[in-house]
Design a protein around this motif. Structure first.
Motif, mmCIF file in Angstrom:
data_model
loop_
_atom_site.group_PDB
_atom_site.id
_atom_site.type_symbol
_atom_site.label_atom_id
_atom_site.label_comp_id
_atom_site.label_asym_id
_atom_site.label_seq_id
_atom_site.Cartn_x
_atom_site.Cartn_y
_atom_site.Cartn_z
ATOM 1 N N HIS A 162 9.470 -11.487 -7.803
ATOM 2 C CA HIS A 162 10.464 -12.008 -6.538
ATOM 3 C C HIS A 162 10.902 -13.061 -6.356
ATOM 4 C CE1 HIS A 162 11.835 -10.006 -2.381
ATOM 5 N NE2 HIS A 162 11.372 -11.112 -2.391
ATOM 6 N N ALA A 163 12.328 -12.962 -5.891
ATOM 7 C CA ALA A 163 13.228 -14.653 -5.776
ATOM 8 C C ALA A 163 13.178 -13.929 -4.642
ATOM 9 C CB ALA A 163 14.167 -14.488 -6.990
ATOM 10 N N VAL A 164 13.321 -15.275 -4.230
ATOM 11 C CA VAL A 164 14.306 -15.863 -2.239
ATOM 12 C C VAL A 164 14.826 -16.543 -2.706
ATOM 13 C CG1 VAL A 164 12.533 -13.913 -1.364
ATOM 14 C CG2 VAL A 164 12.528 -16.647 -1.267
ATOM 15 N N GLY B 220 21.834 -21.630 -5.076
ATOM 16 C CA GLY B 220 21.224 -22.419 -4.490
ATOM 17 C C GLY B 220 19.410 -21.924 -5.652
ATOM 18 N N LEU B 221 18.990 -23.379 -4.421
ATOM 19 C CA LEU B 221 17.959 -23.228 -4.851
ATOM 20 C C LEU B 221 16.861 -21.481 -5.073
ATOM 21 C CD1 LEU B 221 16.737 -26.639 -4.020
ATOM 22 C CD2 LEU B 221 16.225 -25.833 -6.210
ATOM 23 N N LEU B 222 15.637 -21.459 -5.108
ATOM 24 C CA LEU B 222 15.123 -20.154 -5.812
ATOM 25 C C LEU B 222 13.474 -20.261 -5.688
ATOM 26 C CD1 LEU B 222 17.139 -17.447 -7.767
ATOM 27 C CD2 LEU B 222 17.378 -17.954 -5.393
ATOM 28 N N LEU B 223 13.120 -19.235 -5.148
ATOM 29 C CA LEU B 223 11.585 -20.131 -5.489
ATOM 30 C C LEU B 223 11.276 -18.157 -5.930
ATOM 31 C CD1 LEU B 223 9.080 -20.883 -4.604
ATOM 32 C CD2 LEU B 223 8.422 -20.283 -2.410
ATOM 33 N N SER B 224 10.329 -17.882 -6.827
ATOM 34 C CA SER B 224 10.215 -16.881 -7.874
ATOM 35 C C SER B 224 8.967 -17.251 -7.442
ATOM 36 C CB SER B 224 11.270 -16.834 -9.102
ATOM 37 O OG SER B 224 11.822 -16.742 -9.141
ATOM 38 N N PHE B 225 8.045 -15.559 -7.591
ATOM 39 C CA PHE B 225 6.408 -15.429 -7.839
ATOM 40 C C PHE B 225 6.499 -13.987 -8.206
ATOM 41 C CE2 PHE B 225 6.079 -18.033 -3.900
ATOM 42 C CZ PHE B 225 4.951 -17.792 -3.694
ATOM 43 N N THR B 226 6.029 -14.192 -9.157
ATOM 44 C CA THR B 226 5.729 -13.282 -10.365
ATOM 45 C C THR B 226 4.429 -12.917 -10.296
ATOM 46 O OG1 THR B 226 7.316 -13.902 -11.568
ATOM 47 C CG2 THR B 226 5.350 -12.438 -12.957
ATOM 48 N N PHE B 227 4.082 -11.867 -10.256
ATOM 49 C CA PHE B 227 2.387 -12.354 -10.458
ATOM 50 C C PHE B 227 2.426 -10.669 -11.103
ATOM 51 C CE2 PHE B 227 2.895 -8.438 -6.872
ATOM 52 C CZ PHE B 227 2.533 -7.177 -7.483
ATOM 53 N N ALA B 228 0.725 -10.760 -12.429
ATOM 54 C CA ALA B 228 0.284 -9.483 -13.627
ATOM 55 C C ALA B 228 -0.754 -9.589 -13.123
ATOM 56 C CB ALA B 228 0.600 -10.688 -14.752
ATOM 57 N N VAL C 73 5.797 -15.057 -0.164
ATOM 58 C CA VAL C 73 7.011 -15.663 -0.426
ATOM 59 C C VAL C 73 7.583 -16.133 0.835
ATOM 60 C CG1 VAL C 73 9.437 -15.879 -2.333
ATOM 61 C CG2 VAL C 73 7.534 -14.496 -2.532
ATOM 62 N N ALA C 74 7.789 -15.519 1.287
ATOM 63 C CA ALA C 74 8.449 -15.996 3.409
ATOM 64 C C ALA C 74 7.731 -16.439 3.477
ATOM 65 C CB ALA C 74 8.730 -14.569 3.739
ATOM 66 N N ALA C 75 6.535 -16.432 3.384
ATOM 67 C CA ALA C 75 5.525 -17.021 4.495
ATOM 68 C C ALA C 75 5.511 -18.830 4.126
ATOM 69 C CB ALA C 75 4.208 -16.471 4.638
ATOM 70 N N THR C 76 4.889 -18.430 2.892
ATOM 71 C CA THR C 76 5.469 -20.000 1.807
ATOM 72 C C THR C 76 6.689 -20.770 2.428
ATOM 73 O OG1 THR C 76 4.036 -19.373 -0.195
ATOM 74 C CG2 THR C 76 5.559 -20.868 0.093
ATOM 75 N N LEU C 77 7.932 -19.761 2.889
ATOM 76 C CA LEU C 77 9.003 -21.292 2.705
ATOM 77 C C LEU C 77 9.742 -21.188 3.734
ATOM 78 C CD1 LEU C 77 12.033 -19.614 0.624
ATOM 79 C CD2 LEU C 77 10.398 -21.750 0.398
ATOM 80 N N ALA C 78 8.222 -20.658 4.441
ATOM 81 C CA ALA C 78 8.648 -20.365 6.282
ATOM 82 C C ALA C 78 7.613 -21.876 6.228
ATOM 83 C CB ALA C 78 8.253 -19.308 6.986
ATOM 84 N N LYS C 79 5.774 -21.806 5.782
ATOM 85 C CA LYS C 79 5.572 -22.519 6.028
ATOM 86 C C LYS C 79 5.660 -23.850 5.336
ATOM 87 C CE LYS C 79 1.523 -24.930 7.563
ATOM 88 N NZ LYS C 79 1.449 -24.780 9.306
ATOM 89 N N VAL C 80 6.544 -24.425 4.065
ATOM 90 C CA VAL C 80 7.327 -25.642 3.991
ATOM 91 C C VAL C 80 8.484 -26.147 4.929
ATOM 92 C CG1 VAL C 80 8.550 -26.460 2.157
ATOM 93 C CG2 VAL C 80 6.336 -24.588 1.654
ATOM 94 N N ARG C 81 8.425 -24.628 5.344
ATOM 95 C CA ARG C 81 9.827 -25.152 6.579
ATOM 96 C C ARG C 81 9.524 -26.269 7.388
ATOM 97 N NH1 ARG C 81 14.725 -24.280 5.064
ATOM 98 N NH2 ARG C 81 14.220 -22.107 3.564
ATOM 99 N N GLU C 82 8.770 -25.643 8.245
ATOM 100 C CA GLU C 82 7.812 -25.794 9.298
ATOM 101 C C GLU C 82 7.168 -27.233 8.814
ATOM 102 O OE1 GLU C 82 4.055 -25.578 11.243
ATOM 103 O OE2 GLU C 82 4.415 -24.070 10.882
ATOM 104 N N LEU C 83 6.341 -28.130 7.704
ATOM 105 C CA LEU C 83 6.049 -29.145 7.884
ATOM 106 C C LEU C 83 6.845 -30.536 7.362
ATOM 107 C CD1 LEU C 83 3.045 -27.547 4.874
ATOM 108 C CD2 LEU C 83 3.069 -29.043 7.025
ATOM 109 N N ALA C 84 8.235 -29.488 6.552
ATOM 110 C CA ALA C 84 9.151 -30.723 6.525
ATOM 111 C C ALA C 84 9.640 -30.786 7.791
ATOM 112 C CB ALA C 84 10.510 -29.912 5.916
ATOM 113 N N SER C 85 10.422 -29.725 8.730
ATOM 114 C CA SER C 85 10.725 -30.177 10.517
ATOM 115 C C SER C 85 10.126 -31.435 11.036
ATOM 116 C CB SER C 85 10.458 -28.930 10.568
ATOM 117 O OG SER C 85 9.812 -28.544 11.341
ATOM 118 N N HIS C 86 8.551 -31.373 10.432
ATOM 119 C CA HIS C 86 7.989 -32.663 10.756
ATOM 120 C C HIS C 86 7.526 -33.886 10.825
ATOM 121 C CE1 HIS C 86 6.090 -28.719 13.304
ATOM 122 N NE2 HIS C 86 6.947 -28.921 14.481
ATOM 123 N N GLY C 87 8.341 -33.798 9.414
ATOM 124 C CA GLY C 87 8.033 -34.536 8.553
ATOM 125 C C GLY C 87 7.443 -35.248 7.750
ATOM 126 N N GLU C 88 6.167 -33.911 7.424
ATOM 127 C CA GLU C 88 5.161 -33.992 6.931
ATOM 128 C C GLU C 88 4.100 -33.385 5.251
ATOM 129 O OE1 GLU C 88 2.124 -31.426 9.134
ATOM 130 O OE2 GLU C 88 3.010 -31.841 10.630
#
Length: 151
Positions: free
Chosen positions: A6-8, A99-107, A135-150
């Motif tokens: 799955h990619a977003v 643009g950039l994609l974040l893909s997760f593959t699980f087997a 995937v969505a939760a990971t990007l949301a957390k990364v965006r939150e950390l980035a918005s706080h300059g972390e």
């Protein structure tokens, strides 16, 4: 073995902050070290050891406990191998026409379930929502950390 990818879009239209490869990579490393803030369904994530470009962790997901060997291929790929099985998960940052994609593959294999069977497919599909949600939760957390300059 059931395989799902799955990619977003990392920076879809309307995103509150545009993330860079470096920020997403930093988030994936943090997630490997402690997935709890990134994966709501995970109950436990304990770092067992760290090596050059890798780590080993113990996790609890649902009612199951696993050990994972995590290998980093900076700055675009993280591979999670479940110890004692052939199961794995890949997190990949890639470029695309949108643009950039974040893909997760699980087997994942299901003990006692025949490869390619309807039962394997049903069990894999039952896990789809949790993995796609990660995937969505990971990007949301990364965006939150980035918005706080972390990151």
């Amino acid at each position: 073995m059931f395989i799902l990818s799955h990619a977003v879009e990392i920076n879809p239209p309307g995103a509150s902050i545009a993330l860079t490869v470096g920020q997403v990579w930093a988030g994936l490393v943090l997630k490997a070290e402690d997935a709890l803030p990134f994966v709501p369904a995970m109950r436990r994530c304990d770092l067992l050891e760290r090596g050059a470009g890798c780590l080993r962790r113990a996790i609890s997901f649902g009612d199951q406990d696993f050990e994972e060997q995590v290998t980093f291929y900076a700055p675009r790929l993280v591979r999670f191998d479940r110890v004692g099985s052939d199961d794995f998960i890949l997190n990949i940052i890639s470029d695309s026409a949108v643009g950039l994609l974040l893909s997760f593959t699980f087997a994942i294999s299901f003990p006692g379930v025949a490869d390619g069977s309807e039962e394997e497919h049903a069990r894999g599909e039952a896990m789809r929502e949790a993995y796609v949600g990660a995937v969505a939760a990971t990007l949301a957390k990364v965006r939150e950390l980035a918005s706080h300059g972390e990151i």
